[in-house]
Design an enzyme around this catalytic site. Structure first.
Site, PDB file in Angstrom:
ATOM      1  N   PHE A   1      33.608  41.804  39.593  1.00 44.53           N
ATOM      2  CA  PHE A   1      34.547  42.548  38.744  1.00 44.53           C
ATOM      3  C   PHE A   1      35.806  41.707  38.464  1.00 44.53           C
ATOM      4  O   PHE A   1      36.091  41.354  37.305  1.00 44.53           O
ATOM      5  CB  PHE A   1      34.869  43.861  39.459  1.00 44.53           C
ATOM      6  CG  PHE A   1      36.063  44.609  38.974  1.00 44.53           C
ATOM      7  CD1 PHE A   1      36.304  44.810  37.619  1.00 44.53           C
ATOM      8  CD2 PHE A   1      36.961  45.150  39.897  1.00 44.53           C
ATOM      9  CE1 PHE A   1      37.421  45.528  37.187  1.00 44.53           C
ATOM     10  CE2 PHE A   1      38.064  45.875  39.479  1.00 44.53           C
ATOM     11  CZ  PHE A   1      38.302  46.044  38.115  1.00 44.53           C
TER      12      PHE A   1
ATOM     13  N   GLY B   1      37.782  24.244  53.448  1.00 42.82           N
ATOM     14  CA  GLY B   1      37.352  22.862  53.698  1.00 42.82           C
ATOM     15  C   GLY B   1      37.192  22.102  52.388  1.00 42.82           C
ATOM     16  O   GLY B   1      37.596  20.935  52.271  1.00 42.82           O
TER      17      GLY B   1
ATOM     18  N   LYS C   1      39.235  40.100  56.236  1.00 33.08           N
ATOM     19  CA  LYS C   1      40.345  39.684  55.367  1.00 33.08           C
ATOM     20  C   LYS C   1      41.548  39.258  56.198  1.00 33.08           C
ATOM     21  O   LYS C   1      42.277  38.337  55.821  1.00 33.08           O
ATOM     22  CB  LYS C   1      40.713  40.812  54.401  1.00 33.08           C
ATOM     23  CG  LYS C   1      39.649  41.081  53.325  1.00 33.08           C
ATOM     24  CD  LYS C   1      39.547  39.925  52.343  1.00 33.08           C
ATOM     25  CE  LYS C   1      38.598  40.231  51.194  1.00 33.08           C
ATOM     26  NZ  LYS C   1      38.459  39.102  50.262  1.00 33.08           N
TER      27      LYS C   1
ATOM     28  N   THR D   1      42.230  48.641  42.261  1.00 29.54           N
ATOM     29  CA  THR D   1      42.213  48.160  40.881  1.00 29.54           C
ATOM     30  C   THR D   1      40.985  48.726  40.171  1.00 29.54           C
ATOM     31  O   THR D   1      39.951  48.948  40.808  1.00 29.54           O
ATOM     32  CB  THR D   1      42.172  46.619  40.869  1.00 29.54           C
ATOM     33  OG1 THR D   1      43.300  46.136  41.599  1.00 29.54           O
ATOM     34  CG2 THR D   1      42.220  46.052  39.451  1.00 29.54           C
TER      35      THR D   1
ATOM     36  N   VAL E   1      28.760  31.135  49.527  1.00 28.36           N
ATOM     37  CA  VAL E   1      29.930  30.348  49.948  1.00 28.36           C
ATOM     38  C   VAL E   1      30.004  30.190  51.470  1.00 28.36           C
ATOM     39  O   VAL E   1      30.753  29.350  51.975  1.00 28.36           O
ATOM     40  CB  VAL E   1      31.228  30.977  49.356  1.00 28.36           C
ATOM     41  CG1 VAL E   1      31.506  32.349  49.959  1.00 28.36           C
ATOM     42  CG2 VAL E   1      32.437  30.074  49.545  1.00 28.36           C
TER      43      VAL E   1
ATOM     44  N   ALA F   1      41.888  35.864  47.983  1.00 27.75           N
ATOM     45  CA  ALA F   1      41.946  37.273  47.589  1.00 27.75           C
ATOM     46  C   ALA F   1      41.950  38.105  48.859  1.00 27.75           C
ATOM     47  O   ALA F   1      40.924  38.291  49.502  1.00 27.75           O
ATOM     48  CB  ALA F   1      40.738  37.628  46.732  1.00 27.75           C
TER      49      ALA F   1
ATOM     50  N   TYR G   1      35.540  44.836  56.926  1.00 31.76           N
ATOM     51  CA  TYR G   1      36.247  44.290  55.762  1.00 31.76           C
ATOM     52  C   TYR G   1      37.678  43.922  56.144  1.00 31.76           C
ATOM     53  O   TYR G   1      38.156  42.820  55.871  1.00 31.76           O
ATOM     54  CB  TYR G   1      36.238  45.322  54.640  1.00 31.76           C
ATOM     55  CG  TYR G   1      36.853  44.868  53.333  1.00 31.76           C
ATOM     56  CD1 TYR G   1      36.285  43.834  52.599  1.00 31.76           C
ATOM     57  CD2 TYR G   1      37.984  45.497  52.816  1.00 31.76           C
ATOM     58  CE1 TYR G   1      36.831  43.428  51.394  1.00 31.76           C
ATOM     59  CE2 TYR G   1      38.533  45.102  51.610  1.00 31.76           C
ATOM     60  CZ  TYR G   1      37.954  44.072  50.892  1.00 31.76           C
ATOM     61  OH  TYR G   1      38.494  43.685  49.698  1.00 31.76           O
TER      62      TYR G   1
END
Ligand code: UDP
Length: 321
Positions: free
Chosen positions: A12, A102, A149, A175, A57, A114, A145
């Site tokens: 998104f 890295g 973060k 958002t 990732v 983020a 979560y």
């Protein structure tokens, strides 16, 4: 031409960032593993400056050539998604952030993480300034979560302090806007889909918990401003207009002209009772302020949701609710 890597670039927010940086004349590398997205959000892009890399990732990243910026946006972000993918959420916030940092170090690229209002957990300070350390229960369901973060912020600051890496951290509040999945599970896409289909609108708990909803273009502009600023410590970006979840459902019902009833359902575990960003730092440091209120934002994105509902298989939509 500056070159930027956006992890979670098909999501998104990631896809809106791809569009913004292409418009700004960047060469954009979009990385995604499609765990909670598909190619749909980037299918409109027809630019030689755009490159897509299907990659997780959390695995070693090899990227040839120079790189000026990395935006690390890969992660499930809806509570429904991160409860469905708890381990992947923890991995992308920890191992994924480590790999992306890295790469930033290898390329001497500026890195932006983020992060989220979830670092404040169920806040005991209201509204939430960046200086508030938060109230998170490590072992609760949402902890996957929140803690991922929080770890991401910690390792980003460690790379900054220990390796001298140029870093930024944005704490993103609720958002909404175009390109959210219909089955995303978050409050506004759920309410909009349910209202458009005439289905009961599921309000969790008594609906008195509050949130503050930011329109996607305001948020994306804030992220751009932060990236181009010198501010290393976290900055909240969100819209401070706070309303109850029940009020949000009623606004959606009014704006869609829907006759859906409100159906009260069980409140998920550790659902924050209040949330409102203190955005004074964003205004002072970046000169940023949100400009689009909830009704104006809904007006902008309703055509997208109407089309998405119209083109979905009814059975698939029902299964997602
Ligand atoms: N919520 C709701 N009905 C829904 C989805 C969410 O009442 O169909 C509530 C949820 O319990 C929370 C608020 O809306 O209090 C915002 O939830 P969301 O999933 O959008 O994200 P959160 O702010 O909790 O991260």
């Amino acid at each position: 031409m500056p070159r930027i890597l956006i992890t979670g670039g098909a999501g998104f927010l990631g896809s809106h960032l791809c569009d913004l940086f292409l418009r700004e004349g960047f060469d954009v590398v979009c990385m995604d593993n499609f765990l909670t997205s598909s190619g749909e959000n980037i299918s409109h892009i027809r630019s030689d400056a755009f490159h897509f890399l299907k990659h997780d990732v959390t695995e070693y990243i090899h990227l040839a050539g120079p790189l000026d910026y990395i935006l690390h946006f890969a992660s499930p972000a809806s509570p429904a998604d991160y409860l469905r993918y708890p381990i992947q959420t923890l991995k992308v916030g920890s191992l994924g952030t480590h790999k992306a940092l890295g790469l930033a170090r290898e390329k001497n690229a500026r890195f932006l993480l983020a992060s989220t209002s979830e670092v404040y957990g169920d806040p005991l300070v209201h509204p939430q300034p960046e200086t508030y350390a938060g109230n998170v229960e490590t072992t609760c369901l949402r902890g996957v979560y929140d803690e991922a973060k929080r770890f991401g912020e910690a390792i980003t600051m460690a790379y900054h302090r220990h390796h001298g890496l140029d870093t930024r951290i944005v704490r993103i509040f609720n958002t909404y806007g175009t390109r959210m999945r219909l089955d995303d599970g978050r409050a506004l896409p759920n309410f909009i889909r349910q209202a458009l289909l005439g289905e009961p609108m599921t309000v969790y708990g008594d609906g008195k918990q509050t949130r503050s909803f930011c329109y996607v273009t305001d948020l994306i502009k804030g992220i751009y401003d932060l990236l181009m600023s010198d501010e290393v410590l976290p900055v909240n970006i969100g819209n401070p207009e706070e309303i109850t979840v029940l009020e949000a459902a009623e606004i959606v019902r009014k704006m869609t002209g829907s006759k859906s009833e409100i159906l009260f359902e069980e409140l998920p575990q550790n659902d924050p009772k209040v949330r409102q960003p203190d955005v004074r730092k964003a205004t002072e440091v970046l000169g940023w302020k949100p400009g689009i209120g909830l009704e104006a934002g809904l007006k902008l994105c309703l055509p997208y949701f109407e089309q998405a509902v119209g083109t979905s298989e009814p059975a698939a939509v029902a299964a997602a609710s």
